[in-house]
Design a protein around this motif. Structure first.
Motif, PDB file in Angstrom:
ATOM      1  N   ILE A  81      -7.951  -5.851 -15.205  1.00  0.00           N
ATOM      2  CA  ILE A  81      -8.852  -4.712 -15.420  1.00  0.00           C
ATOM      3  C   ILE A  81      -9.641  -4.440 -14.137  1.00  0.00           C
ATOM      4  CG2 ILE A  81     -10.753  -3.802 -16.803  1.00  0.00           C
ATOM      5  CD1 ILE A  81      -9.992  -5.831 -19.006  1.00  0.00           C
ATOM      6  N   PRO A  82      -9.542  -3.232 -13.588  1.00  0.00           N
ATOM      7  CA  PRO A  82     -10.307  -2.906 -12.393  1.00  0.00           C
ATOM      8  C   PRO A  82     -11.804  -3.155 -12.614  1.00  0.00           C
ATOM      9  CG  PRO A  82      -8.670  -1.218 -12.791  1.00  0.00           C
ATOM     10  CD  PRO A  82      -8.647  -2.128 -13.993  1.00  0.00           C
ATOM     11  N   ASN A  83     -12.462  -3.622 -11.527  1.00  0.00           N
ATOM     12  CA  ASN A  83     -13.829  -4.111 -11.645  1.00  0.00           C
ATOM     13  C   ASN A  83     -14.492  -3.964 -10.287  1.00  0.00           C
ATOM     14  OD1 ASN A  83     -15.835  -6.248 -11.180  1.00  0.00           O
ATOM     15  ND2 ASN A  83     -15.159  -7.118 -13.121  1.00  0.00           N
ATOM     16  N   GLU A  84     -15.731  -3.502 -10.257  1.00  0.00           N
ATOM     17  CA  GLU A  84     -16.370  -3.270  -8.944  1.00  0.00           C
ATOM     18  C   GLU A  84     -16.660  -4.565  -8.203  1.00  0.00           C
ATOM     19  OE1 GLU A  84     -20.820  -2.552 -10.885  1.00  0.00           O
ATOM     20  OE2 GLU A  84     -19.626  -0.861 -10.098  1.00  0.00           O
ATOM     21  N   LYS A  85     -16.690  -5.696  -8.936  1.00  0.00           N
ATOM     22  CA  LYS A  85     -16.990  -6.973  -8.263  1.00  0.00           C
ATOM     23  C   LYS A  85     -15.739  -7.637  -7.676  1.00  0.00           C
ATOM     24  CE  LYS A  85     -19.423  -7.936 -11.839  1.00  0.00           C
ATOM     25  NZ  LYS A  85     -20.115  -8.599 -12.956  1.00  0.00           N
ATOM     26  N   LYS A  86     -14.550  -7.140  -8.051  1.00  0.00           N
ATOM     27  CA  LYS A  86     -13.319  -7.732  -7.522  1.00  0.00           C
ATOM     28  C   LYS A  86     -12.952  -7.003  -6.229  1.00  0.00           C
ATOM     29  CE  LYS A  86     -10.016 -10.472  -7.195  1.00  0.00           C
ATOM     30  NZ  LYS A  86     -10.297 -11.891  -6.962  1.00  0.00           N
ATOM     31  N   ILE A  87     -13.252  -7.643  -5.104  1.00  0.00           N
ATOM     32  CA  ILE A  87     -13.048  -7.052  -3.780  1.00  0.00           C
ATOM     33  C   ILE A  87     -11.822  -7.703  -3.139  1.00  0.00           C
ATOM     34  CG2 ILE A  87     -14.118  -6.615  -1.524  1.00  0.00           C
ATOM     35  CD1 ILE A  87     -15.967  -5.555  -3.593  1.00  0.00           C
ATOM     36  N   LEU A  88     -10.896  -6.894  -2.643  1.00  0.00           N
ATOM     37  CA  LEU A  88      -9.706  -7.459  -1.994  1.00  0.00           C
ATOM     38  C   LEU A  88     -10.094  -8.116  -0.670  1.00  0.00           C
ATOM     39  CD1 LEU A  88      -6.965  -4.763  -2.603  1.00  0.00           C
ATOM     40  CD2 LEU A  88      -7.600  -6.761  -3.989  1.00  0.00           C
ATOM     41  N   LYS A  89      -9.425  -9.250  -0.396  1.00  0.00           N
ATOM     42  CA  LYS A  89      -9.655  -9.933   0.876  1.00  0.00           C
ATOM     43  C   LYS A  89      -8.324 -10.202   1.565  1.00  0.00           C
ATOM     44  CE  LYS A  89      -9.828 -14.592  -1.115  1.00  0.00           C
ATOM     45  NZ  LYS A  89      -9.039 -14.198  -2.304  1.00  0.00           N
ATOM     46  N   ASP A  90      -8.403 -10.448   2.863  1.00  0.00           N
ATOM     47  CA  ASP A  90      -7.211 -10.717   3.664  1.00  0.00           C
ATOM     48  C   ASP A  90      -6.397 -11.839   3.021  1.00  0.00           C
ATOM     49  OD1 ASP A  90      -5.806 -10.210   6.275  1.00  0.00           O
ATOM     50  OD2 ASP A  90      -6.169 -12.357   6.458  1.00  0.00           O
ATOM     51  N   GLY A  91      -5.100 -11.616   2.870  1.00  0.00           N
ATOM     52  CA  GLY A  91      -4.223 -12.644   2.316  1.00  0.00           C
ATOM     53  C   GLY A  91      -3.954 -12.510   0.819  1.00  0.00           C
ATOM     54  N   ASP A  92      -4.678 -11.599   0.136  1.00  0.00           N
ATOM     55  CA  ASP A  92      -4.422 -11.380  -1.295  1.00  0.00           C
ATOM     56  C   ASP A  92      -3.097 -10.661  -1.505  1.00  0.00           C
ATOM     57  OD1 ASP A  92      -6.837 -12.470  -2.141  1.00  0.00           O
ATOM     58  OD2 ASP A  92      -7.844 -10.530  -2.397  1.00  0.00           O
ATOM     59  N   ILE A  93      -2.546 -10.812  -2.717  1.00  0.00           N
ATOM     60  CA  ILE A  93      -1.507  -9.887  -3.182  1.00  0.00           C
ATOM     61  C   ILE A  93      -2.035  -9.209  -4.444  1.00  0.00           C
ATOM     62  CG2 ILE A  93       0.433 -11.101  -2.134  1.00  0.00           C
ATOM     63  CD1 ILE A  93       1.128 -12.303  -4.857  1.00  0.00           C
ATOM     64  N   ILE A  94      -1.725  -7.919  -4.578  1.00  0.00           N
ATOM     65  CA  ILE A  94      -2.218  -7.160  -5.744  1.00  0.00           C
ATOM     66  C   ILE A  94      -1.109  -6.278  -6.290  1.00  0.00           C
ATOM     67  CG2 ILE A  94      -3.227  -5.407  -4.191  1.00  0.00           C
ATOM     68  CD1 ILE A  94      -5.175  -4.674  -6.447  1.00  0.00           C
ATOM     69  N   ASN A  95      -0.867  -6.421  -7.584  1.00  0.00           N
ATOM     70  CA  ASN A  95       0.012  -5.479  -8.273  1.00  0.00           C
ATOM     71  C   ASN A  95      -0.831  -4.335  -8.810  1.00  0.00           C
ATOM     72  OD1 ASN A  95       1.015  -4.435 -11.094  1.00  0.00           O
ATOM     73  ND2 ASN A  95       2.840  -5.031  -9.964  1.00  0.00           N
ATOM     74  N   ILE A  96      -0.414  -3.109  -8.481  1.00  0.00           N
ATOM     75  CA  ILE A  96      -1.025  -1.912  -9.068  1.00  0.00           C
ATOM     76  C   ILE A  96       0.013  -1.278  -9.974  1.00  0.00           C
ATOM     77  CG2 ILE A  96      -2.074   0.337  -8.626  1.00  0.00           C
ATOM     78  CD1 ILE A  96      -3.155  -0.726  -6.022  1.00  0.00           C
ATOM     79  N   ASP A  97      -0.359  -1.125 -11.231  1.00  0.00           N
ATOM     80  CA  ASP A  97       0.559  -0.613 -12.250  1.00  0.00           C
ATOM     81  C   ASP A  97       0.057   0.734 -12.738  1.00  0.00           C
ATOM     82  OD1 ASP A  97       2.261  -0.166 -14.417  1.00  0.00           O
ATOM     83  OD2 ASP A  97       2.303  -2.284 -14.996  1.00  0.00           O
ATOM     84  N   ILE A  98       0.887   1.758 -12.527  1.00  0.00           N
ATOM     85  CA  ILE A  98       0.542   3.146 -12.840  1.00  0.00           C
ATOM     86  C   ILE A  98       1.399   3.608 -14.019  1.00  0.00           C
ATOM     87  CG2 ILE A  98       0.589   5.518 -11.961  1.00  0.00           C
ATOM     88  CD1 ILE A  98      -1.246   3.836 -10.259  1.00  0.00           C
ATOM     89  N   THR A  99       0.760   4.103 -15.063  1.00  0.00           N
ATOM     90  CA  THR A  99       1.527   4.817 -16.093  1.00  0.00           C
ATOM     91  C   THR A  99       0.884   6.177 -16.286  1.00  0.00           C
ATOM     92  OG1 THR A  99       1.951   2.719 -17.196  1.00  0.00           O
ATOM     93  CG2 THR A  99       2.583   4.725 -18.372  1.00  0.00           C
TER      94      THR A  99
END
Ligand code: MF3
Ligand code: CO
Ligand code: CO
Length: 260
Positions: A81-99
């Motif tokens: 669930i997207p959240n303002e406190k979850k900030i991406l940092k160098d080295g992360d991987i993130i799946n973005i799922d669009i429907t």
């Protein structure tokens, strides 16, 4: 169990909504970098869907899901669930799922983005997951079986000493977001329903660096790996054609042909 065969009008609508979903993943790429919050990515996608694409973000309020996209970082398998406190940092991987939903039809696609400099393991996991999706897509042909898809995905993943998540699967899609058939990402060739031209479904393998086991967090949406090791996912919406497959959510960065 009946699997819908799309009419040629339905297929036109599925091509349109599939292209819009794909374009959204292309659009969001430049914003996926260290320092951005997953809430910001959600807001960018939400606004683009409504204001630019004149479409509907299907996840929003779907069975109570509170946001317009899913953002699943590192050990989050899916439905983050997207959240303002979850900030991406160098080295992360993130799946973005669009429907997206347009003219009553759904298009569903996701990819795993590498954020900055990722570890060898994270990079390889992401690659193997995408390769397994492509092998699954290439197994789609009229007269083949749903089980052919899972079999080839499982083989490729396990040959690379990763594991396939069992609890979540691909699905038929059209006017209904999650329809028959279920597309398992493991199993045996020649099993399950026969594939016929006009069927449309997603293939969306979730591949773990460690054990296949997952756990649902108390928010009742976020799925994480039980061992908290990394996980990746890639998803396309696929039409079965007379010749084989057509990727309705094909993007310019895909390294597989749109159709055969
Ligand atoms: N897009 C997801 C899938 O691939 C489903 C997300 S449901 C949501 O099937 F409610 F979490 F958005
Ligand atoms: Co899906
Ligand atoms: Co999806």
């Amino acid at each position: 169990m009946t699997i819908e065969i799309k009419s040629s009008d339905d297929i036109d609508n599925m091509r349109l909504v599939g292209r819009l979903a794909a374009e959204q993943l292309e659009m969001v790429e430049e914003f996926v970098k260290p320092g951005v919050s997953t809430e910001k990515l959600n807001q960018i996608c939400h606004d683009y869907t409504i204001e630019i694409q004149n479409a509907i973000p299907a996840p929003l309020n779907y069975r109570g899901f509170p946001k317009s996209i899913c953002t699943s970082v590192n050990h989050v398998v899916c439905h983050g669930i997207p959240n303002e406190k979850k900030i991406l940092k160098d080295g992360d991987i993130i799946n973005i799922d669009i429907t997206l939903k347009k003219n009553g039809f759904h298009g569903d696609t996701s990819k795993t983005f590498l954020v900055g400099n990722t570890s060898k393991l994270a990079t390889r996991l992401t690659e193997v997951c995408q390769e397994s999706l492509y092998l699954g897509i290439k197994a789609v042909r009229p007269g083949g079986y749903v089980g052919d898809i899972g079999a080839v995905i499982q083989k490729h993943v396990e040959r690379n000493r990763f594991s396939v998540v069992r609890e979540y699967c691909g699905h038929g899609i059209g006017r209904v977001f999650h329809d028959e058939p279920q597309i398992l990402h493991y199993g045996k060739e020649g099993t399950g329903p026969e594939l016929r031209p006009g069927m449309v479904f997603t293939i969306e393998p979730m591949v773990n660096a460690g054990k296949p086991n997952v756990k649902l967090l108390p928010d009742n949406w976020t799925v994480v790996t039980k061992d908290h090791k990394l996980t990746a996912q890639w998803e396309h919406t696929i039409l079965v054609t007379e010749n084989g497959y057509e990727i309705l959510t094909w993007r310019k960065d895909d390294t597989i042909e749109r159709c055969n």
